[in-house]
Motif scaffolding. Structure first.
Motif, short mmCIF file in Angstrom:
data_model
loop_
_atom_site.label_atom_id
_atom_site.label_comp_id
_atom_site.label_asym_id
_atom_site.label_seq_id
_atom_site.Cartn_x
_atom_site.Cartn_y
_atom_site.Cartn_z
N PHE A 187 0.84 -1.19 0.00
CA PHE A 187 0.00 0.00 0.00
C PHE A 187 0.89 1.25 0.00
CE2 PHE A 187 -2.83 -3.26 1.59
CZ PHE A 187 -4.06 -2.92 1.04
N THR A 213 -7.02 2.60 4.63
CA THR A 213 -7.31 1.78 3.43
C THR A 213 -8.76 1.33 3.37
OG1 THR A 213 -6.67 -0.33 4.49
CG2 THR A 213 -4.92 0.95 3.43
N CYS A 249 -8.69 3.12 -0.34
CA CYS A 249 -7.99 2.25 -1.28
C CYS A 249 -8.94 1.27 -1.97
CB CYS A 249 -6.89 1.46 -0.55
SG CYS A 249 -5.53 2.50 0.03
N SER A 308 -9.00 -2.85 0.99
CA SER A 308 -8.54 -2.49 2.34
C SER A 308 -7.48 -3.48 2.79
CB SER A 308 -9.71 -2.50 3.33
OG SER A 308 -10.05 -3.84 3.68
N GLN A 309 -6.70 -3.08 3.79
CA GLN A 309 -5.70 -4.01 4.35
C GLN A 309 -6.38 -5.25 4.93
OE1 GLN A 309 -3.48 -3.09 7.88
NE2 GLN A 309 -5.08 -1.81 8.79
#
Length: 397
Positions: free
Chosen positions: A217, A291, A295, A298-299
Protein backbone atom coordinates in the motif's frame (compact mmCIF):
# COMPACT_ATOMS: atom_id res chain seq x y z
CA UNK A 1 4.02 -31.37 4.19
CA UNK A 2 3.07 -28.88 6.92
CA UNK A 3 -0.46 -27.72 7.56
CA UNK A 4 0.32 -24.29 6.15
CA UNK A 5 1.53 -25.81 2.88
CA UNK A 6 -1.02 -28.60 2.69
CA UNK A 7 -3.99 -26.22 2.42
CA UNK A 8 -2.28 -23.87 0.01
CA UNK A 9 -4.71 -24.61 -2.82
CA UNK A 10 -7.78 -25.62 -0.76
CA UNK A 11 -10.92 -23.49 -0.85
CA UNK A 12 -11.07 -21.51 2.40
CA UNK A 13 -14.53 -20.60 3.63
CA UNK A 14 -14.04 -20.30 7.39
CA UNK A 15 -11.17 -18.32 8.89
CA UNK A 16 -10.27 -18.57 12.56
CA UNK A 17 -8.98 -15.34 14.09
CA UNK A 18 -6.96 -15.35 17.31
CA UNK A 19 -7.95 -12.07 18.94
CA UNK A 20 -11.26 -10.22 18.92
CA UNK A 21 -10.36 -6.52 19.05
CA UNK A 22 -11.04 -3.82 16.50
CA UNK A 23 -8.55 -5.25 14.01
CA UNK A 24 -10.61 -8.44 13.76
CA UNK A 25 -13.83 -6.38 13.77
CA UNK A 26 -12.63 -4.46 10.72
CA UNK A 27 -12.20 -7.71 8.78
CA UNK A 28 -15.99 -7.98 8.56
CA UNK A 29 -16.41 -6.04 5.32
CA UNK A 30 -13.72 -8.01 3.53
CA UNK A 31 -15.14 -11.29 4.83
CA UNK A 32 -18.61 -10.46 3.56
CA UNK A 33 -17.26 -9.44 0.16
CA UNK A 34 -15.25 -12.66 -0.17
CA UNK A 35 -17.95 -14.94 1.24
CA UNK A 36 -15.78 -15.92 4.21
CA UNK A 37 -17.00 -16.68 7.73
CA UNK A 38 -14.97 -15.50 10.73
CA UNK A 39 -14.66 -17.60 13.89
CA UNK A 40 -13.03 -15.59 16.67
CA UNK A 41 -11.09 -16.64 19.78
CA UNK A 42 -11.28 -13.81 22.30
CA UNK A 43 -11.63 -13.54 26.10
CA UNK A 44 -14.71 -11.32 26.47
CA UNK A 45 -18.18 -11.04 24.93
CA UNK A 46 -17.72 -7.27 24.94
CA UNK A 47 -14.76 -7.43 22.52
CA UNK A 48 -15.54 -5.65 19.21
CA UNK A 49 -15.24 -8.66 16.87
CA UNK A 50 -17.83 -10.67 18.78
CA UNK A 51 -20.49 -8.58 17.02
CA UNK A 52 -19.40 -9.68 13.53
CA UNK A 53 -18.19 -13.24 14.13
CA UNK A 54 -20.08 -16.29 12.89
CA UNK A 55 -18.98 -18.10 16.03
CA UNK A 56 -16.99 -17.12 19.12
CA UNK A 57 -14.73 -19.14 21.39
CA UNK A 58 -14.42 -17.31 24.69
CA UNK A 59 -10.83 -17.84 25.76
CA UNK A 60 -7.57 -15.99 26.15
CA UNK A 61 -5.61 -15.61 22.92
CA UNK A 62 -2.79 -17.52 24.63
CA UNK A 63 -5.00 -20.55 25.33
CA UNK A 64 -3.71 -23.20 22.91
CA UNK A 65 -6.41 -25.71 23.86
CA UNK A 66 -9.02 -23.15 22.81
CA UNK A 67 -7.10 -22.67 19.56
CA UNK A 68 -7.36 -26.41 18.94
CA UNK A 69 -11.12 -26.04 19.35
CA UNK A 70 -11.02 -23.06 16.99
CA UNK A 71 -9.13 -25.09 14.40
CA UNK A 72 -11.81 -27.78 14.42
CA UNK A 73 -14.30 -25.19 13.14
CA UNK A 74 -12.30 -23.48 10.41
CA UNK A 75 -10.00 -24.03 7.43
CA UNK A 76 -7.15 -21.71 8.38
CA UNK A 77 -6.12 -19.69 11.43
CA UNK A 78 -4.74 -16.16 11.45
CA UNK A 79 -3.84 -13.58 14.09
CA UNK A 80 -5.27 -10.26 15.18
CA UNK A 81 -2.53 -9.85 17.76
CA UNK A 82 0.73 -11.58 18.57
CA UNK A 83 0.30 -12.29 22.29
CA UNK A 84 0.24 -16.03 21.73
CA UNK A 85 1.90 -19.10 23.23
CA UNK A 86 4.14 -19.98 20.30
CA UNK A 87 5.55 -23.29 21.65
CA UNK A 88 2.03 -24.59 22.39
CA UNK A 89 0.77 -23.52 18.96
CA UNK A 90 3.78 -25.23 17.36
CA UNK A 91 2.51 -28.57 18.67
CA UNK A 92 -0.81 -27.88 16.96
CA UNK A 93 0.93 -26.91 13.73
CA UNK A 94 2.82 -30.20 13.78
CA UNK A 95 -0.55 -31.94 13.91
CA UNK A 96 -1.52 -30.30 10.63
CA UNK A 97 -3.20 -27.06 11.69
CA UNK A 98 -2.84 -24.31 9.11
CA UNK A 99 -1.59 -20.99 10.45
CA UNK A 100 -1.17 -17.97 8.18
CA UNK A 101 1.24 -16.36 8.67
CA UNK A 102 3.10 -19.50 9.69
CA UNK A 103 4.53 -19.77 13.18
CA UNK A 104 8.03 -19.85 11.67
CA UNK A 105 7.32 -16.39 10.24
CA UNK A 106 6.21 -15.11 13.65
CA UNK A 107 8.99 -16.71 15.68
CA UNK A 108 11.83 -14.20 15.03
CA UNK A 109 9.52 -11.20 15.49
CA UNK A 110 7.64 -11.63 18.78
CA UNK A 111 10.61 -10.72 20.99
CA UNK A 112 11.78 -7.19 20.14
CA UNK A 113 15.47 -7.99 20.65
CA UNK A 114 15.21 -11.09 18.47
CA UNK A 115 13.34 -9.02 15.90
CA UNK A 116 16.10 -6.39 15.82
CA UNK A 117 18.72 -9.11 15.49
CA UNK A 118 16.79 -10.81 12.68
CA UNK A 119 16.36 -7.59 10.73
CA UNK A 120 20.05 -6.86 11.13
CA UNK A 121 20.92 -10.36 9.88
CA UNK A 122 18.96 -9.59 6.69
CA UNK A 123 21.05 -6.47 6.16
CA UNK A 124 18.11 -4.16 6.90
CA UNK A 125 18.93 -0.81 8.55
CA UNK A 126 17.95 -0.58 12.23
CA UNK A 127 18.86 1.70 15.16
CA UNK A 128 21.79 0.57 17.33
CA UNK A 129 20.59 -1.70 20.11
CA UNK A 130 21.54 -4.11 22.86
CA UNK A 131 19.74 -6.55 25.21
CA UNK A 132 19.40 -5.51 28.82
CA UNK A 133 18.25 -7.07 32.09
CA UNK A 134 16.84 -4.84 34.86
CA UNK A 135 19.58 -5.85 37.30
CA UNK A 136 22.21 -4.57 34.87
CA UNK A 137 23.37 -0.98 34.57
CA UNK A 138 24.93 -0.79 31.12
CA UNK A 139 28.35 0.77 30.82
CA UNK A 140 28.74 0.45 27.08
CA UNK A 141 27.69 3.01 24.53
CA UNK A 142 25.32 2.58 21.63
CA UNK A 143 26.98 5.49 19.90
CA UNK A 144 30.44 5.08 18.33
CA UNK A 145 31.07 8.80 18.94
CA UNK A 146 30.44 8.61 22.69
CA UNK A 147 33.43 8.29 25.04
CA UNK A 148 34.17 4.76 26.16
CA UNK A 149 32.07 3.71 29.15
CA UNK A 150 29.47 6.47 28.63
CA UNK A 151 25.86 6.18 27.51
CA UNK A 152 24.54 8.59 24.93
CA UNK A 153 21.21 9.97 26.16
CA UNK A 154 18.37 10.11 25.34
CA UNK A 155 17.80 6.37 24.86
CA UNK A 156 14.78 4.20 24.21
CA UNK A 157 14.00 1.32 26.58
CA UNK A 158 11.46 -1.34 25.56
CA UNK A 159 10.11 -4.49 27.12
CA UNK A 160 10.98 -7.32 24.75
CA UNK A 161 7.51 -8.89 24.78
CA UNK A 162 3.88 -7.79 24.90
CA UNK A 163 4.33 -4.06 24.38
CA UNK A 164 1.81 -2.18 22.23
CA UNK A 165 0.30 1.30 21.88
CA UNK A 166 3.17 2.82 23.83
CA UNK A 167 2.99 0.29 26.65
CA UNK A 168 6.41 -1.04 27.52
CA UNK A 169 8.24 1.79 25.72
CA UNK A 170 10.16 4.46 27.67
CA UNK A 171 12.13 7.49 26.49
CA UNK A 172 15.08 7.72 28.89
CA UNK A 173 16.63 11.16 29.24
CA UNK A 174 19.43 10.51 31.73
CA UNK A 175 21.11 7.90 33.91
CA UNK A 176 18.88 8.63 36.91
CA UNK A 177 15.77 7.99 34.80
CA UNK A 178 17.31 4.77 33.53
CA UNK A 179 18.01 3.55 37.06
CA UNK A 180 14.48 4.40 38.17
CA UNK A 181 12.86 2.65 35.20
CA UNK A 182 15.02 -0.44 35.61
CA UNK A 183 13.96 -0.61 39.26
CA UNK A 184 10.30 -0.60 38.21
CA UNK A 185 10.82 -3.31 35.58
CA UNK A 186 12.38 -5.93 37.80
CA UNK A 187 13.03 -9.28 36.12
CA UNK A 188 11.63 -8.19 32.74
CA UNK A 189 13.91 -8.74 29.70
CA UNK A 190 14.50 -5.43 27.96
CA UNK A 191 15.82 -3.90 24.77
CA UNK A 192 17.89 -0.73 24.92
CA UNK A 193 18.39 1.24 21.73
CA UNK A 194 19.51 4.60 20.47
CA UNK A 195 16.98 7.41 20.21
CA UNK A 196 16.61 8.34 16.54
CA UNK A 197 16.06 12.08 15.94
CA UNK A 198 13.83 11.39 12.94
CA UNK A 199 12.41 13.86 10.45
CA UNK A 200 9.28 11.75 9.94
CA UNK A 201 7.90 8.43 11.06
CA UNK A 202 6.73 6.27 8.17
CA UNK A 203 4.77 3.06 7.85
CA UNK A 204 4.13 0.57 5.09
CA UNK A 205 1.44 -2.08 4.91
CA UNK A 206 2.61 -4.99 2.77
CA UNK A 207 0.90 -8.24 1.84
CA UNK A 208 2.26 -11.51 0.47
CA UNK A 209 0.11 -14.27 -1.01
CA UNK A 210 0.41 -18.04 -0.87
CA UNK A 211 2.00 -17.90 -4.32
CA UNK A 212 4.56 -15.27 -3.30
CA UNK A 213 2.83 -12.27 -4.88
CA UNK A 214 3.55 -9.04 -2.97
CA UNK A 215 1.41 -5.90 -2.87
CA UNK A 216 2.40 -2.77 -0.94
CA UNK A 217 0.00 0.00 0.00
CA UNK A 218 1.12 3.63 -0.34
CA UNK A 219 3.72 4.52 2.29
CA UNK A 220 2.21 6.79 4.94
CA UNK A 221 3.48 9.25 7.51
CA UNK A 222 2.43 8.57 11.10
CA UNK A 223 2.50 10.90 14.08
CA UNK A 224 2.58 9.58 17.63
CA UNK A 225 1.62 11.13 20.96
CA UNK A 226 3.16 9.35 23.96
CA UNK A 227 4.16 6.49 21.64
CA UNK A 228 0.54 5.93 20.49
CA UNK A 229 -0.34 6.50 16.84
CA UNK A 230 -2.58 9.55 16.60
CA UNK A 231 -2.45 10.72 12.96
CA UNK A 232 -1.80 9.09 9.59
CA UNK A 233 -1.24 11.01 6.35
CA UNK A 234 -1.57 9.05 3.11
CA UNK A 235 0.47 9.05 1.02
CA UNK A 236 3.58 10.32 2.81
CA UNK A 237 5.42 13.25 1.25
CA UNK A 238 8.66 11.45 0.47
CA UNK A 239 11.06 11.16 -2.45
CA UNK A 240 10.93 8.33 -4.97
CA UNK A 241 14.24 7.13 -3.58
CA UNK A 242 12.80 6.76 -0.08
CA UNK A 243 9.67 5.13 -1.48
CA UNK A 244 11.79 2.60 -3.36
CA UNK A 245 13.90 1.89 -0.29
CA UNK A 246 10.84 1.23 1.86
CA UNK A 247 9.39 -1.09 -0.77
CA UNK A 248 12.71 -2.96 -1.03
CA UNK A 249 12.73 -3.44 2.75
CA UNK A 250 9.20 -4.87 2.57
CA UNK A 251 10.11 -7.28 -0.22
CA UNK A 252 13.23 -8.48 1.61
CA UNK A 253 11.39 -9.06 4.88
CA UNK A 254 8.28 -10.77 3.50
CA UNK A 255 10.19 -13.00 1.11
CA UNK A 256 12.76 -14.13 3.67
CA UNK A 257 10.01 -14.95 6.16
CA UNK A 258 7.81 -16.52 3.46
CA UNK A 259 4.92 -14.55 4.91
CA UNK A 260 1.32 -15.23 3.99
CA UNK A 261 -0.81 -12.28 5.05
CA UNK A 262 -0.43 -8.59 5.83
CA UNK A 263 2.43 -7.10 7.86
CA UNK A 264 2.85 -3.55 9.16
CA UNK A 265 6.34 -2.06 8.94
CA UNK A 266 7.17 1.01 11.03
CA UNK A 267 10.15 3.12 9.96
CA UNK A 268 12.11 6.27 10.73
CA UNK A 269 13.20 8.77 8.09
CA UNK A 270 16.21 10.73 9.38
CA UNK A 271 17.06 14.33 8.44
CA UNK A 272 19.91 13.06 6.23
CA UNK A 273 17.54 10.81 4.26
CA UNK A 274 18.31 7.45 5.88
CA UNK A 275 15.51 4.94 6.38
CA UNK A 276 15.64 2.79 9.54
CA UNK A 277 13.25 0.00 10.45
CA UNK A 278 11.65 0.65 13.83
CA UNK A 279 9.29 -2.30 14.41
CA UNK A 280 7.43 -5.02 12.55
CA UNK A 281 3.81 -5.89 13.33
CA UNK A 282 3.00 -9.37 11.95
CA UNK A 283 -0.65 -8.51 11.27
CA UNK A 284 -2.92 -5.75 10.01
CA UNK A 285 -1.88 -2.43 11.52
CA UNK A 286 -3.25 0.87 12.79
CA UNK A 287 -1.35 2.83 10.13
CA UNK A 288 -3.40 1.03 7.47
CA UNK A 289 -6.89 1.91 8.71
CA UNK A 290 -7.18 4.60 6.01
CA UNK A 291 -7.31 1.78 3.43
CA UNK A 292 -10.88 0.94 4.49
CA UNK A 293 -12.14 4.06 2.72
CA UNK A 294 -9.26 5.32 0.59
CA UNK A 295 -7.99 2.25 -1.28
CA UNK A 296 -9.30 -0.18 -3.89
CA UNK A 297 -8.70 -3.01 -1.42
CA UNK A 298 -8.54 -2.49 2.34
CA UNK A 299 -5.70 -4.01 4.35
CA UNK A 300 -8.32 -6.23 6.03
CA UNK A 301 -9.71 -7.63 2.80
CA UNK A 302 -6.13 -8.01 1.54
CA UNK A 303 -5.19 -10.04 4.61
CA UNK A 304 -8.16 -12.35 4.13
CA UNK A 305 -7.35 -12.69 0.43
CA UNK A 306 -3.82 -13.77 1.32
CA UNK A 307 -4.72 -16.25 4.07
CA UNK A 308 -7.53 -17.72 1.96
CA UNK A 309 -5.17 -18.38 -0.95
CA UNK A 310 -6.86 -15.82 -3.23
CA UNK A 311 -5.11 -13.37 -5.57
CA UNK A 312 -4.23 -10.08 -3.90
CA UNK A 313 -6.30 -6.99 -4.67
CA UNK A 314 -5.08 -3.62 -5.85
CA UNK A 315 -3.57 -1.49 -3.06
CA UNK A 316 -4.00 1.71 -5.08
CA UNK A 317 -5.72 4.71 -3.54
CA UNK A 318 -9.13 5.77 -4.86
CA UNK A 319 -8.50 9.42 -3.95
CA UNK A 320 -5.42 11.66 -4.17
CA UNK A 321 -4.85 11.73 -0.41
CA UNK A 322 -6.39 10.93 2.98
CA UNK A 323 -6.02 11.93 6.62
CA UNK A 324 -6.76 9.42 9.40
CA UNK A 325 -7.03 10.38 13.07
CA UNK A 326 -7.38 7.87 15.90
CA UNK A 327 -10.14 8.62 18.38
CA UNK A 328 -8.32 7.92 21.63
CA UNK A 329 -9.80 7.86 25.09
CA UNK A 330 -8.88 10.87 27.22
CA UNK A 331 -10.85 10.13 30.39
CA UNK A 332 -12.21 7.26 32.48
CA UNK A 333 -15.88 7.00 31.57
CA UNK A 334 -18.73 4.90 30.19
CA UNK A 335 -20.18 6.82 27.24
CA UNK A 336 -20.56 6.58 23.47
CA UNK A 337 -19.47 10.15 22.52
CA UNK A 338 -22.41 10.36 20.10
CA UNK A 339 -22.30 14.17 19.84
CA UNK A 340 -18.63 14.25 18.86
CA UNK A 341 -19.09 11.42 16.37
CA UNK A 342 -21.97 13.25 14.71
CA UNK A 343 -19.86 16.39 14.35
CA UNK A 344 -17.00 14.38 12.83
CA UNK A 345 -19.35 12.61 10.40
CA UNK A 346 -20.69 16.00 9.22
CA UNK A 347 -17.27 17.00 7.85
CA UNK A 348 -17.21 16.63 4.04
CA UNK A 349 -15.75 13.28 2.91
CA UNK A 350 -15.32 12.09 6.50
CA UNK A 351 -15.82 8.43 7.40
CA UNK A 352 -16.20 7.61 11.12
CA UNK A 353 -15.48 4.08 12.38
CA UNK A 354 -16.60 3.41 15.97
CA UNK A 355 -15.38 0.19 17.57
CA UNK A 356 -18.28 -0.25 19.99
CA UNK A 357 -16.17 -0.38 23.14
CA UNK A 358 -18.17 0.35 26.27
CA UNK A 359 -15.38 1.77 28.42
CA UNK A 360 -13.14 4.76 27.77
CA UNK A 361 -9.76 5.27 29.40
CA UNK A 362 -6.80 7.50 28.47
CA UNK A 363 -5.03 6.25 25.35
CA UNK A 364 -7.54 3.51 24.51
CA UNK A 365 -8.41 3.28 20.81
CA UNK A 366 -12.16 3.82 20.60
CA UNK A 367 -12.45 4.50 16.89
CA UNK A 368 -10.98 6.43 14.00
CA UNK A 369 -12.05 8.94 11.38
CA UNK A 370 -10.70 9.21 7.83
CA UNK A 371 -11.16 12.25 5.60
CA UNK A 372 -10.77 11.67 1.85
CA UNK A 373 -9.16 14.54 -0.06
CA UNK A 374 -9.95 15.51 -3.64
CA UNK A 375 -6.55 17.07 -4.33
CA UNK A 376 -2.98 15.79 -3.92
CA UNK A 377 -1.68 15.98 -0.40
CA UNK A 378 -0.34 19.22 1.03
CA UNK A 379 1.40 18.88 4.40
CA UNK A 380 0.05 22.13 5.85
CA UNK A 381 -3.53 21.47 4.72
CA UNK A 382 -3.49 17.86 5.94
CA UNK A 383 -2.23 18.88 9.37
CA UNK A 384 -4.94 21.54 9.58
CA UNK A 385 -7.58 18.88 8.87
CA UNK A 386 -6.12 16.61 11.56
CA UNK A 387 -6.15 19.52 14.03
CA UNK A 388 -9.80 20.24 13.20
CA UNK A 389 -10.74 16.61 13.80
CA UNK A 390 -8.89 16.51 17.11
CA UNK A 391 -10.49 19.79 18.25
CA UNK A 392 -13.92 18.21 17.81
CA UNK A 393 -12.93 14.99 19.54
CA UNK A 394 -10.86 16.25 22.46
CA UNK A 395 -12.53 19.63 22.79
CA UNK A 396 -10.18 20.95 25.46
CA UNK A 397 -7.06 20.86 23.23
Amino acid sequence: MTGSQGKAMAVVKRVGVIGGGQLAWMMAGGAEKLGVELIVQTPSRSDPAVAIATEVILASVGDASATAELAAQCDVITFENEFVDLPALSLLEQQGLCFRPSLSALEPLLDKYNQRSYLQSLGLPVPRFMPLHPEQMPEISLSPSAPSGKLEFPLVLKTRRHGYDGQGTFIIKDRAALQATLAELSHVPLLLEEFVPFERELAAIAARSVKGEIAIFPVVETQQVEQVCRRVFAPATISRTVQAEVEAIAHTLLNHLQVVGVFGIELFLTPDGRVLVNEIAPRVHNSGHFTLDACETSQFEQHLRAVCGLPLGSPAMKCPAAVMVNLLGYEHSIRDYAAQRQQLAAIPQARVHWYGKTESRPGRKLGHVTVLLEEPGDDQRERAIATELEAIWYGRE
